[in-house]
Design a protein around this motif. Structure first.
Motif, PDB file in Angstrom:
ATOM      1  N   VAL A 160       1.383  -1.316  -0.532  1.00 34.77           N
ATOM      2  CA  VAL A 160      -0.241   0.396   0.029  1.00 34.77           C
ATOM      3  C   VAL A 160       0.867   0.925   0.137  1.00 34.77           C
ATOM      4  CG1 VAL A 160      -1.363   1.527   1.243  1.00 34.77           C
ATOM      5  CG2 VAL A 160      -2.054  -1.226   1.029  1.00 34.77           C
ATOM      6  N   GLN A 161       1.920   0.985   1.189  1.00 35.32           N
ATOM      7  CA  GLN A 161       2.868   2.702   0.605  1.00 35.32           C
ATOM      8  C   GLN A 161       3.578   2.612  -0.058  1.00 35.32           C
ATOM      9  OE1 GLN A 161       4.822   0.425   4.521  1.00 35.32           O
ATOM     10  NE2 GLN A 161       4.249   2.881   6.035  1.00 35.32           N
ATOM     11  N   VAL A 162       4.519   1.465  -1.204  1.00 40.25           N
ATOM     12  CA  VAL A 162       5.034   1.812  -2.292  1.00 40.25           C
ATOM     13  C   VAL A 162       3.999   1.732  -3.488  1.00 40.25           C
ATOM     14  CG1 VAL A 162       7.553   0.766  -1.666  1.00 40.25           C
ATOM     15  CG2 VAL A 162       5.418  -0.244  -2.822  1.00 40.25           C
ATOM     16  N   PHE A 163       2.924   1.804  -3.258  1.00 42.63           N
ATOM     17  CA  PHE A 163       2.262   2.269  -4.820  1.00 42.63           C
ATOM     18  C   PHE A 163       1.169   3.585  -4.562  1.00 42.63           C
ATOM     19  CE2 PHE A 163       3.130  -2.330  -5.953  1.00 42.63           C
ATOM     20  CZ  PHE A 163       2.551  -2.445  -7.426  1.00 42.63           C
ATOM     21  N   THR A 164       0.875   4.076  -2.981  1.00 44.50           N
ATOM     22  CA  THR A 164       0.391   5.250  -2.988  1.00 44.50           C
ATOM     23  C   THR A 164       1.640   6.135  -3.413  1.00 44.50           C
ATOM     24  OG1 THR A 164      -0.962   3.999  -1.513  1.00 44.50           O
ATOM     25  CG2 THR A 164      -1.103   6.370  -0.845  1.00 44.50           C
ATOM     26  N   LEU A 165       3.416   5.477  -2.855  1.00 44.99           N
ATOM     27  CA  LEU A 165       3.728   6.475  -3.208  1.00 44.99           C
ATOM     28  C   LEU A 165       3.720   6.737  -4.212  1.00 44.99           C
ATOM     29  CD1 LEU A 165       6.389   5.852   0.053  1.00 44.99           C
ATOM     30  CD2 LEU A 165       4.539   7.801  -0.467  1.00 44.99           C
ATOM     31  N   ALA A 166       4.066   5.627  -5.435  1.00 43.66           N
ATOM     32  CA  ALA A 166       4.407   6.123  -6.733  1.00 43.66           C
ATOM     33  C   ALA A 166       3.578   6.914  -7.558  1.00 43.66           C
ATOM     34  CB  ALA A 166       4.361   4.696  -7.522  1.00 43.66           C
ATOM     35  N   ARG A 167       2.469   6.529  -6.954  1.00 42.89           N
ATOM     36  CA  ARG A 167       1.389   7.913  -7.705  1.00 42.89           C
ATOM     37  C   ARG A 167       1.019   8.920  -7.303  1.00 42.89           C
ATOM     38  NH1 ARG A 167      -4.550   4.467  -8.060  1.00 42.89           N
ATOM     39  NH2 ARG A 167      -4.154   2.671  -6.563  1.00 42.89           N
ATOM     40  N   LEU A 168       1.218   9.405  -5.726  1.00 38.91           N
ATOM     41  CA  LEU A 168       1.837  10.715  -5.383  1.00 38.91           C
ATOM     42  C   LEU A 168       3.319  11.386  -6.614  1.00 38.91           C
ATOM     43  CD1 LEU A 168       1.717  12.884  -3.758  1.00 38.91           C
ATOM     44  CD2 LEU A 168       3.411  12.268  -1.899  1.00 38.91           C
ATOM     45  N   ARG A 169       3.622  10.549  -6.477  1.00 35.55           N
ATOM     46  CA  ARG A 169       5.573  10.557  -7.651  1.00 35.55           C
ATOM     47  C   ARG A 169       4.327  11.308  -8.869  1.00 35.55           C
ATOM     48  NH1 ARG A 169       8.940   7.832  -9.289  1.00 35.55           N
ATOM     49  NH2 ARG A 169       8.268   5.678  -8.961  1.00 35.55           N
ATOM     50  N   SER A 170       3.716  10.195  -9.462  1.00 37.35           N
ATOM     51  CA  SER A 170       2.909  10.220 -11.054  1.00 37.35           C
ATOM     52  C   SER A 170       2.652  11.519 -10.401  1.00 37.35           C
ATOM     53  CB  SER A 170       2.397   9.604 -10.985  1.00 37.35           C
ATOM     54  OG  SER A 170       1.142   9.507 -12.447  1.00 37.35           O
ATOM     55  N   ALA A 171       1.816  12.184  -9.651  1.00 43.38           N
ATOM     56  CA  ALA A 171       0.926  13.180 -10.040  1.00 43.38           C
ATOM     57  C   ALA A 171       2.249  14.939  -9.426  1.00 43.38           C
ATOM     58  CB  ALA A 171      -0.169  13.302  -8.788  1.00 43.38           C
ATOM     59  N   GLU A 172       2.931  14.343  -8.561  1.00 47.80           N
ATOM     60  CA  GLU A 172       3.985  15.574  -8.988  1.00 47.80           C
ATOM     61  C   GLU A 172       4.120  16.053  -9.839  1.00 47.80           C
ATOM     62  OE1 GLU A 172       5.790  14.417  -4.045  1.00 47.80           O
ATOM     63  OE2 GLU A 172       6.258  13.738  -5.756  1.00 47.80           O
ATOM     64  N   ASP A 173       5.005  15.121 -10.715  1.00 52.33           N
ATOM     65  CA  ASP A 173       5.283  15.283 -11.496  1.00 52.33           C
ATOM     66  C   ASP A 173       4.514  15.897 -12.652  1.00 52.33           C
ATOM     67  OD1 ASP A 173       8.201  13.166 -11.087  1.00 52.33           O
ATOM     68  OD2 ASP A 173       7.499  11.396 -12.201  1.00 52.33           O
ATOM     69  N   ALA A 174       3.417  15.846 -13.121  1.00 59.19           N
ATOM     70  CA  ALA A 174       2.047  15.982 -13.853  1.00 59.19           C
ATOM     71  C   ALA A 174       1.973  18.236 -13.326  1.00 59.19           C
ATOM     72  CB  ALA A 174       0.688  15.453 -13.430  1.00 59.19           C
ATOM     73  N   CYS A 175       2.132  17.833 -11.954  1.00 61.43           N
ATOM     74  CA  CYS A 175       1.571  19.439 -10.819  1.00 61.43           C
ATOM     75  C   CYS A 175       3.749  19.879 -12.151  1.00 61.43           C
ATOM     76  CB  CYS A 175       1.753  19.381  -9.217  1.00 61.43           C
ATOM     77  SG  CYS A 175       0.691  18.880  -8.790  1.00 61.43           S
ATOM     78  N   ARG A 176       4.577  19.736 -12.319  1.00 61.31           N
ATOM     79  CA  ARG A 176       5.851  20.433 -11.685  1.00 61.31           C
ATOM     80  C   ARG A 176       5.268  20.424 -13.933  1.00 61.31           C
ATOM     81  NH1 ARG A 176       8.315  16.807  -8.495  1.00 61.31           N
ATOM     82  NH2 ARG A 176       8.636  17.628  -6.492  1.00 61.31           N
ATOM     83  N   ALA A 177       4.876  19.313 -14.671  1.00 60.34           N
ATOM     84  CA  ALA A 177       4.660  20.071 -15.940  1.00 60.34           C
ATOM     85  C   ALA A 177       4.238  20.714 -15.761  1.00 60.34           C
ATOM     86  CB  ALA A 177       4.458  18.613 -16.061  1.00 60.34           C
ATOM     87  N   SER A 178       3.080  21.106 -16.104  1.00 59.52           N
ATOM     88  CA  SER A 178       1.796  21.568 -15.685  1.00 59.52           C
ATOM     89  C   SER A 178       1.565  23.221 -14.946  1.00 59.52           C
ATOM     90  CB  SER A 178       0.498  20.544 -15.447  1.00 59.52           C
ATOM     91  OG  SER A 178       0.137  20.502 -14.424  1.00 59.52           O
ATOM     92  N   GLY A 179       3.011  22.881 -13.906  1.00 58.76           N
ATOM     93  CA  GLY A 179       3.083  24.084 -13.105  1.00 58.76           C
ATOM     94  C   GLY A 179       1.079  24.538 -12.267  1.00 58.76           C
ATOM     95  N   SER A 180       0.686  23.259 -12.524  1.00 55.82           N
ATOM     96  CA  SER A 180      -0.626  23.136 -11.439  1.00 55.82           C
ATOM     97  C   SER A 180      -0.816  22.873 -10.555  1.00 55.82           C
ATOM     98  CB  SER A 180      -2.105  22.960 -12.911  1.00 55.82           C
ATOM     99  OG  SER A 180      -3.434  22.738 -12.202  1.00 55.82           O
TER     100      SER A 180
END
Ligand code: SF4
Length: 332
Positions: free
Chosen positions: A171-191
């Motif tokens: 649960v921890q590692v798959f949730t943190l991987a999803r967060l990383r994916s969201a973080e990447d999308a935030c940085r790429a979009s500036g949103s």
């Protein structure tokens, strides 16, 4: 909405640091590798980066065994009794370099009882030539990784055999991987909007893990502003929220919350089956798997977008559930 509930294609891949002798290379002191069938299966869904500290400080294979010995107080030294070598400085330099550059690693699986990789249970001897064990603790690399991970999950292969610890790690590692994916999308979009979506999908999980932390994380998301300001605080809070065990009562509450979404559309015997399964889970006689499976089947029958995205109901690929693993050899 994810199109492949529990399937192989619907999960960001966690990045996991693994002791190399756990099925990846015959690098142990005696030239062996430890069979690790669960890690083999996990590597279908995760990217594993491996390390063998003893090889990487220049010890060959095979090599004479090394051990931790006490140097008074909390200080320990890493020595090779057969040669009289003290390897502490070499290993500490490697640890600083490697553990200091873990980057985006979501979790670590290290070899239990090793003087290098052990997480908590490595023997600390009274002296290089003494078989007396004074206490147990982490190996030198294990300790450096625990410090560098700052709350991200670190487990040994023995922990992965325990169904509860294994589920929590997944649960921890798959949730943190999803967060990383969201973080990447935030940085790429500036949103911050990918983080808002992530937080929404973590709702039932956070309610089960740590309701107060979930409220605090919601407050961070509601503040809005630039992703650069939000992301580090959100990550620290999420790592902390997921660090403890998932307790039965709050998990049962989250399952009930999902059940209520379907209640009016279910036959009486379906409701009774769920409530029986919930009671079995609540009393410790069963895992939450049967409850989750029932809810997942209703999600197919009655599309419910809010639940489709909930991490709690599909925390990691189904192929990783219920794995019986005989890994672990009792040796270092
Ligand atoms: S326990 Fe660590 S140092 Fe020892 S063989 Fe395995 S990976 Fe290498």
């Amino acid at each position: 909405m994810r199109s492949d509930r529990g399937g192989e294609g619907s999960y960001p891949r966690p990045l996991i640091l693994v002791s190399r002798c756990l099925g990846f290379d015959r690098c142990r002191y005696d030239g062996a590798a430890i069979p690790a069938p669960f890690l083999e299966r996990l590597s279908r869904f995760a990217d594993c980066v491996t390390a063998c500290p003893e090889m990487e400080i220049g010890l060959g294979v095979p090599r004479q065994p090394i051990r931790l010995v006490t140097a008074g107080g909390d200080e320990v030294r890493l020595v090779q009794p057969s040669s009289g070598l003290d390897l502490t400085e070499r290993m500490e330099a490697f640890c600083r370099e490697r553990a200091g550059n873990l980057g985006a690693v979501d979790g670590a699986v290290l070899k239990a009882r090793s003087p290098s990789c052990g997480v908590s249970d490595t023997a600390i001897h009274a002296g290089a030539d003494s078989s007396a064990i004074l206490r147990r603790g982490p190996g030198l690399f294990g300790r450096a990784v625990l410090e560098a991970m700052e709350g991200r999950p670190v487990i040994d292969e023995g922990g992965l055999i325990d169904p509860g610890l294994r589920e929590r790690f997944l649960v921890q590692v798959f949730t943190l991987a999803r967060l990383r994916s969201a973080e990447d999308a935030c940085r790429a979009s500036g949103s911050a909007s990918p983080l808002v979506s992530f937080h929404s999908s973590a709702g039932l999980l956070l309610a089960a893990a740590d309701r107060e932390a979930g409220r605090m994380l919601g407050g961070i998301v509601d503040e809005g502003g630039s992703p650069d300001a939000l992301l580090p605080r959100y990550r620290r809070g999420l790592v902390r929220a997921l660090a403890g065990p998932l307790r039965t009562g709050p998990c049962a509450d989250s399952l009930t919350h999902a059940f209520v979404c379907f209640k009016e559309r279910l036959a009486a015997d379906e409701k009774a089956l769920f409530l029986d399964s919930l009671e079995e889970f609540g009393s410790g006689r069963a895992s939450m798997g049967p409850c989750r499976a029932l809810i997942q089947s209703w999600m197919v029958r009655f599309p419910t977008p809010y639940l489709d995205d909930q991490i709690f109901l599909n925390p990691f690929p189904r192929a990783l559930e219920g794995f019986e693993d005989s890994a672990g050899d009792g040796g270092r």
